[in-house]
Design a protein around this motif. Structure first.
Motif, mmCIF file in Angstrom:
data_model
loop_
_atom_site.group_PDB
_atom_site.id
_atom_site.type_symbol
_atom_site.label_atom_id
_atom_site.label_comp_id
_atom_site.label_asym_id
_atom_site.label_seq_id
_atom_site.Cartn_x
_atom_site.Cartn_y
_atom_site.Cartn_z
ATOM 1 N N GLU A 130 0.836 -1.191 0.000
ATOM 2 C CA GLU A 130 0.000 0.000 0.000
ATOM 3 C C GLU A 130 0.880 1.254 0.000
ATOM 4 O O GLU A 130 1.843 1.358 0.770
ATOM 5 N N GLY A 131 0.578 2.169 -0.895
ATOM 6 C CA GLY A 131 1.334 3.414 -0.985
ATOM 7 C C GLY A 131 2.457 3.392 -2.005
ATOM 8 O O GLY A 131 2.999 4.437 -2.359
ATOM 9 N N ASP A 132 2.843 2.203 -2.500
ATOM 10 C CA ASP A 132 3.873 2.114 -3.529
ATOM 11 C C ASP A 132 3.338 2.645 -4.859
ATOM 12 O O ASP A 132 2.150 2.497 -5.160
ATOM 13 N N VAL A 133 4.217 3.242 -5.649
ATOM 14 C CA VAL A 133 3.815 3.809 -6.937
ATOM 15 C C VAL A 133 4.771 3.323 -8.018
ATOM 16 O O VAL A 133 5.987 3.420 -7.877
ATOM 17 N N LEU A 134 4.205 2.806 -9.112
ATOM 18 C CA LEU A 134 4.994 2.417 -10.280
ATOM 19 C C LEU A 134 5.086 3.606 -11.217
ATOM 20 O O LEU A 134 4.076 4.227 -11.530
ATOM 21 N N GLU A 135 6.294 3.900 -11.679
ATOM 22 C CA GLU A 135 6.488 5.009 -12.598
ATOM 23 C C GLU A 135 7.236 4.528 -13.841
ATOM 24 O O GLU A 135 8.465 4.385 -13.814
ATOM 25 N N PRO A 136 6.505 4.273 -14.952
ATOM 26 C CA PRO A 136 7.180 3.918 -16.206
ATOM 27 C C PRO A 136 8.043 5.097 -16.657
ATOM 28 O O PRO A 136 7.656 6.252 -16.503
ATOM 29 N N THR A 137 9.229 4.800 -17.194
ATOM 30 C CA THR A 137 10.122 5.885 -17.595
ATOM 31 C C THR A 137 10.208 6.052 -19.109
ATOM 32 O O THR A 137 10.928 6.932 -19.569
ATOM 33 N N ASP A 138 9.483 5.208 -19.870
ATOM 34 C CA ASP A 138 9.403 5.419 -21.314
ATOM 35 C C ASP A 138 8.114 4.822 -21.863
ATOM 36 O O ASP A 138 7.422 4.076 -21.183
ATOM 37 N N PHE A 191 -5.169 -13.590 -4.600
ATOM 38 C CA PHE A 191 -6.366 -13.191 -3.864
ATOM 39 C C PHE A 191 -6.420 -13.776 -2.461
ATOM 40 O O PHE A 191 -6.924 -13.133 -1.546
ATOM 41 N N GLU A 192 -5.903 -14.989 -2.265
ATOM 42 C CA GLU A 192 -5.958 -15.628 -0.949
ATOM 43 C C GLU A 192 -5.263 -14.785 0.108
ATOM 44 O O GLU A 192 -5.718 -14.686 1.239
ATOM 45 N N ASP A 193 -4.112 -14.214 -0.268
ATOM 46 C CA ASP A 193 -3.322 -13.415 0.669
ATOM 47 C C ASP A 193 -3.482 -11.921 0.425
ATOM 48 O O ASP A 193 -2.887 -11.118 1.131
ATOM 49 N N ASP A 194 -4.255 -11.561 -0.606
ATOM 50 C CA ASP A 194 -4.422 -10.174 -1.049
ATOM 51 C C ASP A 194 -3.064 -9.490 -1.240
ATOM 52 O O ASP A 194 -2.791 -8.428 -0.693
ATOM 53 N N ARG A 195 -2.222 -10.141 -2.022
ATOM 54 C CA ARG A 195 -0.897 -9.597 -2.353
ATOM 55 C C ARG A 195 -0.826 -9.346 -3.849
ATOM 56 O O ARG A 195 -1.416 -10.067 -4.637
ATOM 57 N N ARG A 196 -0.081 -8.313 -4.216
ATOM 58 C CA ARG A 196 0.091 -7.965 -5.623
ATOM 59 C C ARG A 196 1.570 -7.934 -5.964
ATOM 60 O O ARG A 196 2.379 -7.425 -5.186
ATOM 61 N N TYR A 197 1.886 -8.459 -7.133
ATOM 62 C CA TYR A 197 3.261 -8.526 -7.608
ATOM 63 C C TYR A 197 3.316 -7.955 -9.019
ATOM 64 O O TYR A 197 2.372 -8.121 -9.800
#
Length: 92
Positions: free
Chosen positions: A49-57, A68-74
């Protein structure tokens, strides 16, 4: 080959593997420089939570995997380049 030489060769191999393993840590605090991780191709990163992805091109492609079981995103960088700006750990 005598026992002493064999032991030295084995020690060198084990030491080399240990050093190589130390560099591949996916620990967020070790990988981040000022709260920013420069993503590497084909390496998976866990989002918090709070992390931001920033594409650079414009060529950047990112895959997202949600457990979904652990509510984790990769996320995995497939093409281009991107940075992962870490959110505040106090919010977790």
């Amino acid at each position: 080959m005598n026992i002493k030489s064999l032991c030295l060769v084995l020690a060198a191999l084990v030491g080399g593997l240990w050093i190589a393993g130390c560099g591949s840590s996916n620990n967020r605090s070790d990988a981040a420089q000022d709260g920013v991780i420069v993503m590497q191709l084909d390496e998976e990163y866990e989002l918090h939570e709070g992390d931001v992805l920033e594409p650079t091109d414009a060529e950047t492609r990112i895959a997202v995997r949600h457990v979904f079981e652990d509510d984790r995103r990769y996320v995995t960088l497939l093409a281009g380049s991107a940075t992962l700006v870490l959110g505040d750990e106090d919010d977790r």
